[in-house]
Design an enzyme around this catalytic site. Sequence first.
Site, mmCIF file in Angstrom:
data_model
loop_
_atom_site.group_PDB
_atom_site.id
_atom_site.type_symbol
_atom_site.label_atom_id
_atom_site.label_comp_id
_atom_site.label_asym_id
_atom_site.label_seq_id
_atom_site.Cartn_x
_atom_site.Cartn_y
_atom_site.Cartn_z
ATOM 1 N N ALA A 13 -20.543 21.280 15.082
ATOM 2 C CA ALA A 13 -20.512 22.520 15.860
ATOM 3 C C ALA A 13 -21.073 23.695 15.073
ATOM 4 O O ALA A 13 -21.110 24.815 15.565
ATOM 5 C CB ALA A 13 -19.085 22.820 16.309
ATOM 6 N N ARG A 18 -28.682 29.516 8.797
ATOM 7 C CA ARG A 18 -29.595 29.616 7.656
ATOM 8 C C ARG A 18 -30.879 28.807 7.847
ATOM 9 O O ARG A 18 -31.840 28.971 7.104
ATOM 10 C CB ARG A 18 -28.887 29.160 6.371
ATOM 11 C CG ARG A 18 -28.031 30.283 5.779
ATOM 12 C CD ARG A 18 -27.744 30.004 4.338
ATOM 13 N NE ARG A 18 -26.576 29.158 4.175
ATOM 14 C CZ ARG A 18 -26.359 28.396 3.103
ATOM 15 N NH1 ARG A 18 -27.232 28.367 2.116
ATOM 16 N NH2 ARG A 18 -25.266 27.665 3.025
ATOM 17 N N LYS A 25 -28.955 22.725 14.042
ATOM 18 C CA LYS A 25 -29.257 22.258 12.679
ATOM 19 C C LYS A 25 -29.392 20.744 12.583
ATOM 20 O O LYS A 25 -30.334 20.227 11.977
ATOM 21 C CB LYS A 25 -28.165 22.754 11.731
ATOM 22 C CG LYS A 25 -28.302 22.240 10.329
ATOM 23 C CD LYS A 25 -27.391 22.948 9.354
ATOM 24 C CE LYS A 25 -25.951 22.536 9.491
ATOM 25 N NZ LYS A 25 -25.120 23.103 8.404
ATOM 26 N N GLY A 83 -12.608 26.339 12.072
ATOM 27 C CA GLY A 83 -12.375 25.500 10.898
ATOM 28 C C GLY A 83 -12.467 24.013 11.219
ATOM 29 O O GLY A 83 -12.462 23.595 12.383
ATOM 30 N N GLY A 143 -14.514 22.284 -1.916
ATOM 31 C CA GLY A 143 -13.091 22.034 -2.102
ATOM 32 C C GLY A 143 -12.912 21.128 -3.315
ATOM 33 O O GLY A 143 -13.673 20.183 -3.494
ATOM 34 N N ARG A 319 -52.620 5.797 16.186
ATOM 35 C CA ARG A 319 -51.721 6.592 17.025
ATOM 36 C C ARG A 319 -50.872 5.664 17.900
ATOM 37 O O ARG A 319 -51.072 4.456 17.910
ATOM 38 C CB ARG A 319 -52.549 7.576 17.843
ATOM 39 C CG ARG A 319 -53.187 8.663 16.945
ATOM 40 C CD ARG A 319 -54.138 9.531 17.710
ATOM 41 N NE ARG A 319 -53.524 10.009 18.938
ATOM 42 C CZ ARG A 319 -54.202 10.360 20.036
ATOM 43 N NH1 ARG A 319 -55.516 10.299 20.047
ATOM 44 N NH2 ARG A 319 -53.559 10.776 21.098
#
Length: 448
Positions: A13, A18, A25, A83, A143, A319
Amino acid sequence: MSISEKRAIVLAAGMGTRMKSALPKVMHKIAGRSMIAHVLAIAGRAGFAQITAVIGPESGALEDEIGRQVPGARIAYQEERLGTAHAVGMARGDIEETDDDILVLYGDTPLIRAQTLTLMSEELTRADLVVLGFEAADPTGYGRLILEANGELAAIREHADASDEERRITLCNSGVMAFRGGVLPGLLDRIGNDNAKEEYYLTDAVELAKQAGLRCAVVTAGEDDVLGINSRPQLAQAEAIMQGRLRAAAMAGGASLHDPASVYFSFDTKIGRDVIIEPCVVFGPGVSIGDDVVIKGFCHIEQARIAKGCVIGPFARLRPGAELAAGVKLGNFVEIKQSRVHEGAKISHLSYIGDAEIGCNANIGAGTITCNYDGFNKNLTKIGEGAFIGSNSALVAPVSIGPGAYIGSGSVITKDVPADALGVARGKQVEKTGWASAFRRANAKKGK
Ligand code: UD1
Ligand code: MG
């Protein structure tokens, strides 16, 4: 339940801001396949064939891609990014439906290896929760895995919440976590957002599991395998890692690469044995190459099949729909699209062959063009076995050249040519004796 019924929750999600892209993404490609498709395929290979993907709202293209890769995959929407535990909570219905182990993966971490996930599954027979860790060269932002003296996992501390001492730990959380069947819902219930980012951290599941008397373990992977992609440079880094793996696999399978770093494979390139690949060759998706093929430098090949013993290039372009039978030779600046070239045919120089069928052992001269497109339709050219097409011929499709026929050089062929005939269609040659010297004399006088 069989192993193949286990479920993976794939978190995707993230906005990916960036990337500065109109695409979600995880739709960006690595080795010709989207990140999300890589992740789904790996999960499937490790026995997690049931998929719930958690995606942002209005991600239609992403939803389609997931459905193409795993028909029947479930989609959960996360409207607000609160989160990783909140994201997993969006798949709650699917989690509660099963007593099987649950794997949580990130859609933006596509280099994970199936065997690593299998190791995590095995570890779950001894533990209730398994985290995939890695030794980070620079642990900033990750983490940290806090271990007990006996090597079991005590807690995961997010960077923002970690003490200076904890920040010195280099063993980090990759984000991949596996939960023994039935334990995840109870842990999710107890995860709060009392932390630096005020997010619901899935990583808090570890401490909560410990408090409930459950056992938490760590499996480790190499840092490259758990690279998460947030930016274009990281996308390029992932591409480089993936290409390294594909080149190694090609060589392990019996192909020689003269300059491996300049050869780009697709995730699905199939290569036989004793294949030689010269420098600067690019494979798009859907290519298979038989044994004993030589691909000379600077070729570009996509959705094409090349059978045993063909010699291609340099500078050839295959191709989609190019099919070369055994022993075909293609030389420089030859382009083939949606065409079958039968055994032993040669197309040695500067040609365009589109929507054509080229018979066995036919010889296609330099500069031959199939004129396949009239602005509306693609038309077929058929060239029979053993036919000889003279150089610089234009074959205006639809047209058929019979087996064994010859086409005179420079012809523009608009009608079918029967077997073993000569087809010639060009201006008749005239010679004017002495014309050139007279021309030169006339111009020399003017010059005085
Ligand atoms: C997370 C881990 C961290 C780990 C790191 C590895 C937590 C709390 N932290 O941190 O321990 O070292 O990954 O890269 O889990 N996502 C959603 N919805 C959300 C939040 C995240 O779908 O609400 C997805 C993202 O798209 C991404 C993944 O979950 O694919 C991880 O999210 P991200 O924000 O990158 O987590 P980190 O802060 O990097
Ligand atoms: Mg991250």
